[in-house]
Scaffold this active site. Structure first.
Site, PDB file in Angstrom:
ATOM      1  N   LEU A 361     -14.202  64.359  -2.632  1.00  0.00           N
ATOM      2  CA  LEU A 361     -13.564  65.988  -2.730  1.00  0.00           C
ATOM      3  C   LEU A 361     -14.439  65.374  -4.589  1.00  0.00           C
ATOM      4  O   LEU A 361     -14.365  66.472  -4.886  1.00  0.00           O
ATOM      5  CB  LEU A 361     -12.191  65.936  -2.788  1.00  0.00           C
ATOM      6  N   ASP A 362     -13.491  65.182  -5.491  1.00  0.00           N
ATOM      7  CA  ASP A 362     -13.239  64.851  -6.952  1.00  0.00           C
ATOM      8  C   ASP A 362     -14.914  64.443  -7.312  1.00  0.00           C
ATOM      9  O   ASP A 362     -15.226  66.025  -8.028  1.00  0.00           O
ATOM     10  CB  ASP A 362     -13.195  63.373  -7.027  1.00  0.00           C
ATOM     11  N   HIS A 363     -16.108  63.687  -6.228  1.00  0.00           N
ATOM     12  CA  HIS A 363     -17.378  64.099  -7.048  1.00  0.00           C
ATOM     13  C   HIS A 363     -18.176  65.674  -6.356  1.00  0.00           C
ATOM     14  O   HIS A 363     -18.780  65.848  -7.506  1.00  0.00           O
ATOM     15  CB  HIS A 363     -18.296  63.022  -6.268  1.00  0.00           C
TER      16      HIS A 363
END
Length: 465
Positions: A361-363
């Protein structure tokens, strides 16, 4: 049938209202699954990185540069999606680490919660909420036996802490926040004020040469967006506060290509300094708790009045809609709350919630933020206006869910050491000789690179070059 990576990219492209003819310039190679997951994290990696690379190529072409091919191999994308894990300094591993009590814990009702305690104030707040207990997993487990998971999640949120209860996909979908997160596209791009068109500058050696980016982000998603813009030549000035906690190893990984300055927005002079920087920026990228930057006078509408034509890029945990819109959050907490960890455990026939194999989700959010920012640059040149780009970790989670599932995904072999080694590059840094992942998007005429070394926070003056 699950959409193919070219189909996924084409949908992102269409949602951003970009020229579909540019899609002929992309080459996507490799096959999933690479990382063990029932979710299509590798397709998400390849598609989000490809979107950011292709729009950079389009900007270069619109500036008068040559048309070029853009290629992204899925294995390279999967490796870059774990860039913080492969970092080494002077030959010694320097990757991301976790606090001693962070992670999954059982509550008294037999349900799981995930604690995020890597920042000292979040750690201390959890220990205080549990009765001023010791910083010890056994003490935490004993204290949580007196709580239900839902009650502890609610109490932590009320105290400004970061904790989520493990939910099933169905529970999340039925919740008010799940419903609020389900409908928006992963990247929201909207005009928020009128302004004359700002033409793209003449062609330069790099797609974003001459574009000024203020990067007010921490941890992974926002800094990855700034790192991506820097890889295409933008002048990225990262702003941090010396009084704020940070993850040292993440600064090393995501600081490549940026200058880094320190300002304390509690001080009127520093706030005025940031206002002057914003008045001459093209992109204002921020990822602080919703409302935090706005409280200092830097809401998108205020920035549009200060600098007509500015592009405001905003990252949040749960999006701007729903009862959790103001909540703090991190990737590991969102994938725990939104049902993905429970679904992975069910697919693996495991009793304990199973996290995704990377901070997907971050990347993905990082590359989608960069994609949205560059798409808005093109829209600004064609239509004029000031723009707001919004991405949330929860929205990115919904996007990955919509890509479908892989029946045999959990049997994937993972990333081989030889593949990882081939994707790394060495450079100098303010921390020592650094070995880190190179950018997975390959542009034939303007290869991405980082011209500046990663440096400790606050190493530069808060001025534009």
């Amino acid at each position: 049938m699950n959409p193919t990576p070219p189909d996924i990219l084409a949908t992102l492209w269409h949602q951003a209202a970009l020229d579909p003819a540019a899609l002929a310039q992309i080459s996507l190679t490799g096959a999933e699954p690479i990382q063990p997951s029932s979710f299509r994290v590798d397709a998400a990696a390849q598609s989000s990185i490809a979107a950011s690379g292709l729009v950079a190529a389009l900007i270069h072409q619109r500036r008068g540069g040559a048309a070029q091919r853009v290629a992204v191999d899925m294995r390279d994308a999967a490796i870059e999606f774990r860039s913080e894990h492969w970092l080494s300094i002077a030959g010694r591993p320097a990757g991301a680490r976790w606090d001693a009590i962070a992670g999954l814990c059982l509550c008294g009702d037999g349900r799981w919660v995930r604690l995020h305690t890597n920042f000292p104030h979040h750690r201390d707040g959890v220990l205080r909420l549990l009765g001023n207990i010791a910083h010890d997993r056994a003490a935490v487990a004993k204290a949580l036996a007196n709580w239900s998971a839902a009650e502890f999640e609610a109490a932590a949120a009320e105290a400004g802490l970061v904790v989520t209860m493990t939910r099933s996909l169905a529970e999340w979908d039925a919740s008010p926040q799940g419903q609020a997160s389900a409908s928006p596209p992963p990247v929201l791009i909207e005009k928020i004020a009128d302004a004359p068109p700002i033409p793209l500058p003449p062609a330069a050696a790099r797609p974003l040469r001459g574009v000024r980016v203020l990067d007010l982000t921490r941890v992974i998603a926002g800094p990855v967006a700034g790192r991506t813009l820097a890889a295409h030549g933008a002048d990225v000035l990262h702003i941090s506060g010396a009084h704020l906690p940070s993850f040292h190893e993440l600064v090393m990984d995501t600081g490549r290509g940026k200058r880094t300055a320190a300002l304390d927005l509690r001080a009127p002079n520093d706030c005025a300094r940031l206002r002057d920087l914003a008045a001459h920026a093209d992109i204002f990228l921020q990822g602080y708790r919703p409302g935090a930057i706005a409280a200092h006078g830097f809401a998108p509408e205020a920035l549009a009045a200060l600098n007509p034509g500015i592009i405001c890029v905003s990252l949040s945990a749960y999006g701007h809609l729903g009862p959790w819109a103001a909540r703090r959050g991190f990737d590991s907490l969102v994938q725990n709350a939104n049902g993905m960890n429970d679904a992975e455990a069910l697919a693996a026939e495991e009793a304990k919630p199973r996290p995704l194999p990377c901070q997907a989700l971050d990347h993905a959010s990082g590359y989608l933020l960069a994609f949205g920012a560059m798409a808005a640059l093109l829209r600004r040149a064609e239509e004029g206006g000031s723009w707001l780009v919004r991405v949330s970790l929860a929205g990115t989670g919904e996007w990955i869910k919509r890509l479908g599932r892989l029946d045999a995904g959990l049997s994937a072999p993972g990333l081989a050491p030889a593949d990882i080694d081939a994707a790394l590059e060495e450079s100098g840094s303010g921390f020592g000789r650094m070995c880190a992942t190179r950018h997975a998007a390959r542009l034939s005429a303007t290869p991405p690179r980082w011209d500046l070394p990663a440096m400790p926070l606050g190493s530069h003056a808060p001025i534009w070059r």
